[in-house]
Design an enzyme around this catalytic site. Structure first.
Site, PDB file in Angstrom:
ATOM      1  N   HIS A 176      21.336  -2.597   4.695  1.00  0.00           N
ATOM      2  CA  HIS A 176      21.473  -1.199   4.255  1.00  0.00           C
ATOM      3  C   HIS A 176      22.845  -0.584   4.565  1.00  0.00           C
ATOM      4  O   HIS A 176      23.461   0.041   3.714  1.00  0.00           O
ATOM      5  CB  HIS A 176      20.408  -0.314   4.908  1.00  0.00           C
ATOM      6  CG  HIS A 176      19.008  -0.825   4.743  1.00  0.00           C
ATOM      7  ND1 HIS A 176      18.572  -1.444   3.608  1.00  0.00           N
ATOM      8  CD2 HIS A 176      17.936  -0.811   5.579  1.00  0.00           C
ATOM      9  CE1 HIS A 176      17.293  -1.773   3.744  1.00  0.00           C
ATOM     10  NE2 HIS A 176      16.889  -1.408   4.929  1.00  0.00           N
ATOM     11  N   LYS A 219      15.555  12.190  11.798  1.00  0.00           N
ATOM     12  CA  LYS A 219      15.530  11.219  10.705  1.00  0.00           C
ATOM     13  C   LYS A 219      16.545  11.688   9.684  1.00  0.00           C
ATOM     14  O   LYS A 219      16.399  12.751   9.080  1.00  0.00           O
ATOM     15  CB  LYS A 219      14.119  11.201  10.093  1.00  0.00           C
ATOM     16  CG  LYS A 219      13.997  10.421   8.791  1.00  0.00           C
ATOM     17  CD  LYS A 219      13.923   8.943   9.029  1.00  0.00           C
ATOM     18  CE  LYS A 219      13.879   8.168   7.719  1.00  0.00           C
ATOM     19  NZ  LYS A 219      14.327   6.790   7.874  1.00  0.00           N
ATOM     20  N   LYS A 222      13.663  -8.155   2.024  1.00  0.00           N
ATOM     21  CA  LYS A 222      14.429  -8.600   3.167  1.00  0.00           C
ATOM     22  C   LYS A 222      13.488  -9.000   4.303  1.00  0.00           C
ATOM     23  O   LYS A 222      12.333  -8.579   4.267  1.00  0.00           O
ATOM     24  CB  LYS A 222      15.391  -7.510   3.617  1.00  0.00           C
ATOM     25  CG  LYS A 222      14.704  -6.252   4.181  1.00  0.00           C
ATOM     26  CD  LYS A 222      15.716  -5.285   4.660  1.00  0.00           C
ATOM     27  CE  LYS A 222      15.799  -5.266   6.158  1.00  0.00           C
ATOM     28  NZ  LYS A 222      14.784  -4.404   6.805  1.00  0.00           N
ATOM     29  N   LYS A 239       0.811  -1.212   0.000  1.00  0.00           N
ATOM     30  CA  LYS A 239       0.000   0.000   0.000  1.00  0.00           C
ATOM     31  C   LYS A 239       0.857   1.280   0.000  1.00  0.00           C
ATOM     32  O   LYS A 239       0.581   2.218  -0.734  1.00  0.00           O
ATOM     33  CB  LYS A 239      -0.852  -0.049   1.265  1.00  0.00           C
ATOM     34  CG  LYS A 239      -1.862   1.023   1.382  1.00  0.00           C
ATOM     35  CD  LYS A 239      -2.752   0.688   2.553  1.00  0.00           C
ATOM     36  CE  LYS A 239      -3.539   1.895   2.965  1.00  0.00           C
ATOM     37  NZ  LYS A 239      -4.338   1.629   4.143  1.00  0.00           N
ATOM     38  N   ASP A 294      18.307  -5.892  11.058  1.00  0.00           N
ATOM     39  CA  ASP A 294      17.343  -5.060  10.344  1.00  0.00           C
ATOM     40  C   ASP A 294      18.028  -4.010   9.465  1.00  0.00           C
ATOM     41  O   ASP A 294      17.576  -3.719   8.367  1.00  0.00           O
ATOM     42  CB  ASP A 294      16.427  -4.360  11.363  1.00  0.00           C
ATOM     43  CG  ASP A 294      15.320  -3.561  10.693  1.00  0.00           C
ATOM     44  OD1 ASP A 294      14.700  -4.093   9.755  1.00  0.00           O
ATOM     45  OD2 ASP A 294      15.069  -2.412  11.109  1.00  0.00           O
ATOM     46  N   ASP A 325      17.071  -4.269  -1.764  1.00  0.00           N
ATOM     47  CA  ASP A 325      17.529  -3.497  -0.617  1.00  0.00           C
ATOM     48  C   ASP A 325      17.211  -2.068  -1.004  1.00  0.00           C
ATOM     49  O   ASP A 325      17.877  -1.485  -1.871  1.00  0.00           O
ATOM     50  CB  ASP A 325      19.041  -3.676  -0.412  1.00  0.00           C
ATOM     51  CG  ASP A 325      19.523  -2.926   0.808  1.00  0.00           C
ATOM     52  OD1 ASP A 325      19.149  -1.748   0.961  1.00  0.00           O
ATOM     53  OD2 ASP A 325      20.273  -3.493   1.614  1.00  0.00           O
ATOM     54  N   HIS A 326      16.169  -1.497  -0.411  1.00  0.00           N
ATOM     55  CA  HIS A 326      15.680  -0.240  -0.971  1.00  0.00           C
ATOM     56  C   HIS A 326      16.684   0.905  -0.843  1.00  0.00           C
ATOM     57  O   HIS A 326      16.594   1.896  -1.553  1.00  0.00           O
ATOM     58  CB  HIS A 326      14.301   0.125  -0.390  1.00  0.00           C
ATOM     59  CG  HIS A 326      14.340   0.696   0.985  1.00  0.00           C
ATOM     60  ND1 HIS A 326      14.492  -0.071   2.111  1.00  0.00           N
ATOM     61  CD2 HIS A 326      14.255   1.977   1.435  1.00  0.00           C
ATOM     62  CE1 HIS A 326      14.494   0.714   3.174  1.00  0.00           C
ATOM     63  NE2 HIS A 326      14.348   1.952   2.804  1.00  0.00           N
TER      64      HIS A 326
HETATM   65  C1  BG6 Z   1      13.762  -0.942   6.659  1.00  0.00           C
HETATM   66  C2  BG6 Z   1      13.818  -1.389   8.093  1.00  0.00           C
HETATM   67  O1  BG6 Z   1      14.447  -1.826   5.835  1.00  0.00           O
HETATM   68  O2  BG6 Z   1      14.341   0.351   6.567  1.00  0.00           O
HETATM   69  C3  BG6 Z   1      13.088  -0.409   8.976  1.00  0.00           C
HETATM   70  O3  BG6 Z   1      13.226  -2.677   8.204  1.00  0.00           O
HETATM   71  C4  BG6 Z   1      13.619   0.989   8.780  1.00  0.00           C
HETATM   72  O4  BG6 Z   1      13.200  -0.781  10.348  1.00  0.00           O
HETATM   73  C5  BG6 Z   1      13.672   1.342   7.309  1.00  0.00           C
HETATM   74  O5  BG6 Z   1      12.747   1.862   9.462  1.00  0.00           O
HETATM   75  C6  BG6 Z   1      14.391   2.648   7.098  1.00  0.00           C
HETATM   76  O6  BG6 Z   1      14.277   3.034   5.768  1.00  0.00           O
HETATM   77  P1  BG6 Z   1      14.353   4.544   5.342  1.00  0.00           P
HETATM   78  O7  BG6 Z   1      14.273   4.523   3.846  1.00  0.00           O
HETATM   79  O8  BG6 Z   1      13.175   5.233   5.986  1.00  0.00           O
HETATM   80  O9  BG6 Z   1      15.645   5.069   5.868  1.00  0.00           O
END
Ligand code: BG6
Length: 484
Positions: A242, A347, A150, A17, A237, A179-180
């Site tokens: 990442h 963030k 993942k 979604k 995680d 792996d985004h």
């Molecule tokens: C995900 C993790 O792969 O990446 C999450 O499982 C995390 O725990 C997230 O919050 C962070 O991604 P981004 O793109 O918001 O930095």
């Protein structure tokens, strides 16, 4: 791009979604979908095609970066969507899946090119791979690809077992381990910055770089993912995937060509050069933490142990800081500091390259310390780079003061990570996906660390809304550095 059918497992889930459906929609809007395509979403919920299409329109309105005046377009897009209520554990449902796929392909004049996206509970991955093969869903006449989310396993042994199961249905070149972080604009830009600028590459080594700092800090806590997170912790995680990917992009050698395997080969070499920890030295190089209660602005925040669904005695880490070394010719002696955590004060994802100081013979500021040159790659929320240099102080002769050169780009109209990666998978480019040997080596490196955690590695509490445990500051201070 070939005409194709996109099969989305977990089609009514949160990730679908928020990310996958909006990504497909944006590709559609930008004319990047194939001329003919269909999407079949699968999930356990019984739902009619019409209600699913309504769900699509809502998801697009709520989460797409092109959410403005989209209803018409979203409805047009939703016409390509099909829905099948499906239980991944139920063999019969794979028989239904096979005939549904064939029907959709027939009705839409599609060749049997199928892309399967597993966006579902990871404990189902093996089962799905097995049944897709067993019930002939992957014995199609066109090509087949698998995009898999993942976590790819929980440790080396489970990752190997999963991979074995997957390889019975898909060949390695058909598997897209997502792996985004590799889809983020500035992460992809590292390659260009490094290999297309003559001012960086000659300095990109242990003669000129003093240390590298990779930070990914989050405001959010564990949210509603307690079941998964309790097992994973920040190490599995974020670090296993990442953070190591960011490190590889910074540390890799120039590939011989910009093709998929050449790039991945160089990344793998970085993992091979990573200094392994054994359980006795983990404590010296790794700080782990867990958030306690605190506040963000005026909002009180509960500690990890008081989050719903969390074992009140849990020792799962929500923060990691690590000092790691890439023991090769280029990087010998340069510490890479990695830091990631939840419930921190901002963030932000960024990579800071700190250059070595020049001898302070000529210029020094009042404290006798010339500021170091820093190259910062801002990944999120700003996307850009900044370079901290020293210039003449306008007020005082003979004194250097810092100046900054900044570049940032407007992110509003840029494709998001998922959009880029899904587009790549649809056109058969797996450069920014994780190859099996990367996953395997990453787990090999992670396993002794998780072993040490299981054996009682110190767990440092930090206040929610803070910058993490003080021990993470110490980790750098002993080398004379601070986090930027
Ligand atoms: C995900 C993790 O792969 O990446 C999450 O499982 C995390 O725990 C997230 O919050 C962070 O991604 P981004 O793109 O918001 O930095």
């Amino acid at each position: 791009m070939d005409n194709q059918l996109f099969v989305l497992f977990g089609g009514s889930g949160d990730l679908a979604k928020r990310k996958i459906i909006p990504a497909l929609y944006n590709l559609f809007l930008n004319g990047k979908m194939p001329e003919r395509f269909a999407v079949l979403s699968l999930s356990r919920k019984p739902m009619s095609r019409e209600s699913y299409q309504e769900f699509i329109v809502q998801s697009v309105q709520e989460f797409s970066r092109n959410a403005g005046d989209v209803v018409d377009k979203a409805r047009q897009f939703a016409k390509h969507m099909h829905y099948l209520s499906f239980d991944a554990r139920e063999p019969n449902d794979y028989r239904r899946l096979k005939t549904t796929l064939e029907d959709i392909e027939m009705a839409n004049h599609l060749p049997q090119n199928r892309i399967f996206y597993l966006s579902m509970a990871p404990d189902l991955f093996e089962q799905v791979a097995l049944y897709l093969k067993e019930y002939g869903v992957t014995q199609n006449s066109g090509w087949r690809r698998l995009i898999i989310e993942k976590p790819f396993g929980h440790d080396l042994a489970s990752a190997e077992a999963l991979n074995e199961r997957i390889s019975s249905a898909f060949q390695e070149h058909e598997v897209y381990r997502i792996d985004h972080y590799l889809g983020k604009e500035m992460v992809q830009n590292i390659e260009v910055l490094r290999f297309a600028n003559s001012i960086f590459e000659p300095l990109w080594n242990n003669r000129y770089i003093s240390n590298v700092q990779i930070t990914s800090s989050e405001l959010v806590g564990v949210e509603n993912r307690f079941g998964y997170y309790e097992q994973a912790g920040a190490l599995r995680d974020m670090v296993q995937n990442h953070m190591l990917q960011l490190l590889m992009m910074v540390a890799m050698e120039p590939p011989s060509r910009l093709n998929t395997e050449a790039v991945r080969d160089e990344k793998v070499k970085v993992l091979r050069s990573l200094r392994k920890f054994d359980s006795s030295d983990v404590t010296q190089y790794i700080v782990r933490g867990q958030y306690s209660s605190g506040e963000f602005g005026v909002h009180p925040l509960v500690g990890y142990l008081d989050e719903s669904g969390i074992d009140p005695h849990s020792t799962t880490e929500t923060f990691i800081a690590a000092k790691v070394f890439v023991d090769n010719f280029r990087w010998a002696g340069v510490p890479f500091f990695i830091r990631t955590g939840k419930r921190l004060n901002r963030k932000e994802t960024k990579i800071v390259i700190e250059f070595k100081n020049l001898p302070e013979r000529l210029y020094f500021n009042q404290n006798g310390k010339l500021l170091t040159n820093l190259l910062t790659i801002h990944v999120h929320p700003t996307e850009g780079i900044s370079l901290q240099l020293n210039g003449k102080s306008p007020e005082q002769d003979g004194v250097a003061s810092p100046i900054s050169i900044d570049f940032s780009q407007e992110t509003k109209d840029l494709p998001e990570a998922y959009e880029r990666l899904i587009f790549d998978a649809m056109r058969d480019d797996s450069t920014f996906f994780t190859r099996w040997d990367e996953v395997k080596l990453a787990w090999k490196w992670i396993d002794p660390i998780s072993q040490s955690f299981a054996n009682g590695h110190p767990l440092n509490l930090y206040k929610s809304g803070s910058s993490g445990p003080k021990e993470a500051e110490e980790l750098l201070r002993t080398d004379g550095h601070t986090w930027w």
